[in-house]
Scaffold this motif. Structure first.
Motif: not given
Length: 330
Positions: A101-104, A155, A190-193
């Motif tokens: 995810s974008s927040d690793q 994305q 992904s660019q999503e969280s």
């Protein structure tokens, strides 16, 4: 005879691999633990591997097998009863997606108890690569089939992490292997969280019974557990006693929160045929590569044989990633 999915370049000539042969062994793996640098290309659903550069090779990746690989053991027992091993199959080709995810955070799923291969294991989404299917397309298809996630084009980005020689049953002490695959782990970013992705997950109850997200520190503790050794690895003192997960009800439709004990994630592969809930050995290997990609761990020295940079070597200017990771989904 099934279509050949894995070929090795030996003495410059492509050769198929029979089911009972160790791919790592044929590529020169000795008694060390690996991983071993391997050059590879995939064309129309067929993986070509070599221990040295070759025309058409598109990446150099680490290739690894577990310390208790049954095919390595069979290499040392040439008189083992071959009649108990499939004689009409080669080595299969699989792909697994390490979804970041974008927040690793990374997604793991628990396979259902009713599956014939590796039931009750925590693994990333993945499965067989179809004939003439591109690796990324196969990984994204398996991600969608198992979790319902469809990543919008443009994305996400991606990069190949490494190759794993997989067997089931995983140990010779469990019985002769019935399945033999080379699995390519793909990191898809992904660019999503995590929360955004979680809201879209619709697990397939025939394959997935639960899912969870791991932070880098939890993934590092899981990856550090040594399968195949009798020496327990002491986890860091600051680890939480459990992680939160989501479990499917028996009807496969409703969900409920699951408090997953850390001890379950740190479980190692037993020597007897017990399908205990645990993280698969190959997944631990992939998590180590993911952490190296993040720069969150200090890798051992190359001389120890325990680390291989998943990126192409700098001195090999003709080697590109496999293939360009533009995040287009193609």
């Amino acid at each position: 005879m099934a279509a050949t999915r894995v070929l090795l370049l030996l003495s410059g000539r492509p050769e198929s691999v029979s089911f009972a042969q160790s791919v790592c062994g044929l590529l020169g793996a000795g008694s060390g633990l690996g991983p071993w640098p391997t050059y590879c290309s995939l064309k129309r659903g067929q993986l070509v591997l070599s221990d040295r550069p070759f025309p058409g090779a598109s990446a150099r990746l680490p290739l690894q097998r577990p310390a208790f690989c049954p095919f390595a053991a069979l290499d040392q027992q040439p008189k083992a009863p071959g009649a108990q091993l499939p004689a009409d199959r080669g080595v299969g080709l699989g792909v697994a997606v390490i979804l970041q995810s974008s927040d690793q955070m990374v997604l793991l799923t628990r396979r259902t108890r009713t599956l014939s291969i590796s039931p009750n294991l925590w693994v990333p989404p993945g499965g067989h690569v179809e004939l003439h299917e591109e690796l990324l397309d196969g990984g994204l298809r398996e991600l969608w089939e198992e979790t319902g996630l469809q990543l919008p084009q443009g994305q996400f980005s991606w990069v190949p992490l490494g190759l794993w020689e997989s067997a089931y049953p995983p140990r010779l002490s469990w019985g002769f292997p019935k399945y033999h695959h080379i699995v390519l782990y793909l990191l898809v970013i992904s660019q999503e969280s995590q929360q955004q992705l979680q809201a879209k997950i619709q697990p397939n109850p025939s394959e997935v019974s639960a899912f969870t997200w791991l932070r880098p520190d939890i993934a590092a503790a899981v990856a550090a557990t040594e399968d195949g050794t009798e020496i327990p690895t002491l986890p860091p003192q600051d680890l939480p006693p459990s992680v939160l997960a989501v479990e499917l009800e028996e009807d496969g439709r409703a969900r409920r929160p699951l408090v997953l004990p850390m001890s379950t994630l740190l479980q190692t592969t037993p020597s007897t045929a017990e399908d205990k809930e645990r993280v698969s050995t190959g997944t631990k290997f992939a998590l180590r590569l993911w952490l190296q990609h993040l720069g969150r761990v200090t890798p051992p020295s190359r001389e120890s044989g325990a680390y291989m940079d998943p990126r192409p070597a700098k001195e090999e200017q003709n080697m590109d990633p496999l293939p360009p990771n533009q995040g287009s989904g193609k």
